[in-house]
Motif scaffolding. Structure first.
Motif, PDB file in Angstrom:
ATOM      1  N   SER A   1      32.786 -16.534 -22.704  1.00 15.55           N
ATOM      2  CA  SER A   1      32.536 -15.426 -23.847  1.00 15.55           C
ATOM      3  C   SER A   1      32.039 -16.064 -25.051  1.00 15.55           C
ATOM      4  O   SER A   1      32.276 -17.146 -25.354  1.00 15.55           O
ATOM      5  CB  SER A   1      33.699 -14.499 -24.254  1.00 15.55           C
ATOM      6  OG  SER A   1      33.752 -13.930 -25.399  1.00 15.55           O
ATOM      7  N   ARG A   2      30.986 -15.286 -25.779  1.00 10.53           N
ATOM      8  CA  ARG A   2      30.583 -15.684 -27.132  1.00 10.53           C
ATOM      9  C   ARG A   2      31.085 -14.431 -28.213  1.00 10.53           C
ATOM     10  O   ARG A   2      30.268 -14.321 -29.075  1.00 10.53           O
ATOM     11  CB  ARG A   2      29.214 -16.057 -27.314  1.00 10.53           C
ATOM     12  CG  ARG A   2      28.864 -17.318 -26.529  1.00 10.53           C
ATOM     13  CD  ARG A   2      27.570 -17.708 -26.837  1.00 10.53           C
ATOM     14  NE  ARG A   2      26.656 -16.875 -26.239  1.00 10.53           N
ATOM     15  CZ  ARG A   2      25.503 -16.808 -26.917  1.00 10.53           C
ATOM     16  NH1 ARG A   2      24.827 -17.627 -27.751  1.00 10.53           N
ATOM     17  NH2 ARG A   2      24.471 -15.765 -26.402  1.00 10.53           N
ATOM     18  N   ARG A   3      31.984 -13.826 -27.835  1.00 11.93           N
ATOM     19  CA  ARG A   3      32.537 -12.538 -28.657  1.00 11.93           C
ATOM     20  C   ARG A   3      33.165 -13.305 -29.707  1.00 11.93           C
ATOM     21  O   ARG A   3      34.181 -13.769 -29.507  1.00 11.93           O
ATOM     22  CB  ARG A   3      33.286 -11.569 -27.791  1.00 11.93           C
ATOM     23  CG  ARG A   3      33.737 -10.372 -28.560  1.00 11.93           C
ATOM     24  CD  ARG A   3      34.354  -9.423 -27.455  1.00 11.93           C
ATOM     25  NE  ARG A   3      35.389  -9.915 -26.707  1.00 11.93           N
ATOM     26  CZ  ARG A   3      35.966  -9.106 -25.810  1.00 11.93           C
ATOM     27  NH1 ARG A   3      35.439  -8.227 -25.433  1.00 11.93           N
ATOM     28  NH2 ARG A   3      36.828  -9.855 -25.177  1.00 11.93           N
TER      29      ARG A   3
ATOM     30  N   PRO B   1      26.088  -5.438 -27.222  1.00 12.78           N
ATOM     31  CA  PRO B   1      26.998  -5.362 -26.079  1.00 12.78           C
ATOM     32  C   PRO B   1      28.236  -5.676 -26.471  1.00 12.78           C
ATOM     33  O   PRO B   1      28.608  -6.246 -27.317  1.00 12.78           O
ATOM     34  CB  PRO B   1      26.252  -6.208 -24.978  1.00 12.78           C
ATOM     35  CG  PRO B   1      25.507  -7.126 -25.823  1.00 12.78           C
ATOM     36  CD  PRO B   1      25.104  -6.395 -27.042  1.00 12.78           C
ATOM     37  N   GLU B   2      29.239  -5.470 -25.413  1.00 18.41           N
ATOM     38  CA  GLU B   2      30.634  -6.082 -25.766  1.00 18.41           C
ATOM     39  C   GLU B   2      30.879  -7.633 -25.825  1.00 18.41           C
ATOM     40  O   GLU B   2      31.677  -7.881 -26.497  1.00 18.41           O
ATOM     41  CB  GLU B   2      31.496  -5.541 -24.690  1.00 18.41           C
ATOM     42  CG  GLU B   2      31.086  -6.061 -23.206  1.00 18.41           C
ATOM     43  CD  GLU B   2      32.051  -5.827 -22.030  1.00 18.41           C
ATOM     44  OE1 GLU B   2      32.996  -5.142 -22.387  1.00 18.41           O
ATOM     45  OE2 GLU B   2      32.024  -6.054 -20.867  1.00 18.41           O
ATOM     46  N   ASP B   3      29.842  -7.990 -25.424  1.00 21.38           N
ATOM     47  CA  ASP B   3      29.861  -9.669 -25.141  1.00 21.38           C
ATOM     48  C   ASP B   3      28.589 -10.125 -25.097  1.00 21.38           C
ATOM     49  O   ASP B   3      27.427  -9.412 -24.834  1.00 21.38           O
ATOM     50  CB  ASP B   3      30.784 -10.364 -24.125  1.00 21.38           C
ATOM     51  CG  ASP B   3      31.372 -11.638 -24.624  1.00 21.38           C
ATOM     52  OD1 ASP B   3      30.887 -12.176 -25.239  1.00 21.38           O
ATOM     53  OD2 ASP B   3      32.418 -12.043 -23.809  1.00 21.38           O
ATOM     54  N   CYS B   4      28.358 -11.441 -25.475  1.00 25.86           N
ATOM     55  CA  CYS B   4      26.994 -12.147 -25.533  1.00 25.86           C
ATOM     56  C   CYS B   4      27.377 -13.582 -24.638  1.00 25.86           C
ATOM     57  O   CYS B   4      27.408 -14.589 -25.266  1.00 25.86           O
ATOM     58  CB  CYS B   4      26.325 -12.368 -26.817  1.00 25.86           C
ATOM     59  SG  CYS B   4      26.036 -10.877 -27.747  1.00 25.86           S
ATOM     60  N   PRO B   5      27.736 -13.342 -23.322  1.00 25.16           N
ATOM     61  CA  PRO B   5      28.159 -14.544 -22.749  1.00 25.16           C
ATOM     62  C   PRO B   5      27.153 -15.534 -22.354  1.00 25.16           C
ATOM     63  O   PRO B   5      25.898 -15.353 -22.708  1.00 25.16           O
ATOM     64  CB  PRO B   5      28.571 -13.902 -21.341  1.00 25.16           C
ATOM     65  CG  PRO B   5      27.816 -12.826 -21.084  1.00 25.16           C
ATOM     66  CD  PRO B   5      27.615 -12.168 -22.525  1.00 25.16           C
TER      67      PRO B   5
END
Length: 277
Positions: free
Chosen positions: A44-46, A115-119
């Motif tokens: 994850s990069r959130r 988005p919810e995350d930028c993995p």
């Protein structure tokens, strides 16, 4: 002493060692591991600003500031049109208001549509790295004022070779009212031309409020098949998540999960044929 990777990334602090890290305690993934198997892992990069509840608060604040700015802009223009005395004195104020509207409209739309995350995915069997990027990760850069806010839905997916990636730590500090300093750190990956130190691209790996190298150390060991000392715990699931989900393009999704370089090449050839039809 400057970075050996040039052109140097902004706010550079230090270059990071690339290789297996040996520690007494298991190398933590900082609760960022979304998935991992023997072929690939996804991290994850959130960051804090992507927390759903904080997002809602920031959306409301940005929306109110935009409304107030538009109201102020309208009142100044109205006074100029009707010929109110000294109204021209406030004309420069409108240029400031336009910048404020641009900034907070950019914030509002990007927070809404990110988005919810930028993995990021690392495939150690093929030596490939895949990033799922959104502008929200880089909000605050100069492009915040030059980029159209109506591009907020755009997702950028890139593929790199792990061999061409190096790590750098950047930092920014600002004084506090009490006389102290507040610091923030960003772990950046620079992408170099093969077998050189010439930087051709870069991307964010992680952001911190205190100095650490957890994700970089974990990834280096994972890519070197040094799994014995790796924390393999997945990031905790949340009860409420942002409705806009991560959606990897089909081709990239298949390539990033390939179990060998031969399988990767087969997938690549398959999609090249489809593209030529």
């Amino acid at each position: 002493m400057p970075s050996k990777y040039q052109p140097q990334v902004s706010c550079w602090r230090e270059d990071l060692h690339k290789g297996v890290y040996t520690t007494q305690l298991p190398l933590t993934n900082n609760k960022k591991l979304r998935y991992a198997n023997d072929d690939y892992c996804e991290l994850s990069r959130r960051f804090t600003g992507m927390n759903p509840f904080l997002r809602m608060l920031m959306i409301i604040i940005a929306f109110l500031i935009i409304l107030l700015s538009i109201l102020g802009f309208y009142m100044v223009i109205r006074d100029i049109v009707v010929g109110e005395e000294d109204s021209l004195m406030f004309l420069p104020f409108n240029f400031v208001v336009i910048l404020i509207i641009q900034l907070f409209l950019q914030m509002f739309l990007n927070i809404c549509f990110a988005p919810e995350d930028c993995p990021i995915r690392f495939n150690r069997k093929t030596g490939k790295v895949y990033i799922y990027d959104h502008f929200l990760l880089y909000f605050g850069a100069w492009s915040t004022f030059t980029r159209s806010p109506f591009r907020a839905k755009e997702i950028t997916v890139k593929e790199f070779n792990w061999a061409d990636i190096q790590g750098c730590m950047t930092s920014v500090s600002a004084p506090t009212g009490s006389g102290g300093m507040i610091r923030s750190y960003r772990l950046e990956c620079v992408v170099c031309e093969p077998n050189t130190t010439k930087v051709i691209d870069h991307f964010l790996l992680a952001a911190y409020s205190s100095l650490n190298y957890y994700e970089w150390m974990w990834i280096n060991s994972y890519m070197a098949f040094s799994d014995n000392n790796l924390d393999a715990e997945f990031m905790p699931e949340e009860d409420f998540t942002w409705p806009i989900k991560v959606n990897w393009p089909e081709e990239i999704d298949k390539k990033s999960k390939a179990s060998s370089l031969e399988e990767y090449q087969q997938i690549d050839a398959e999609y090249k044929k489809l593209g030529n039809k």
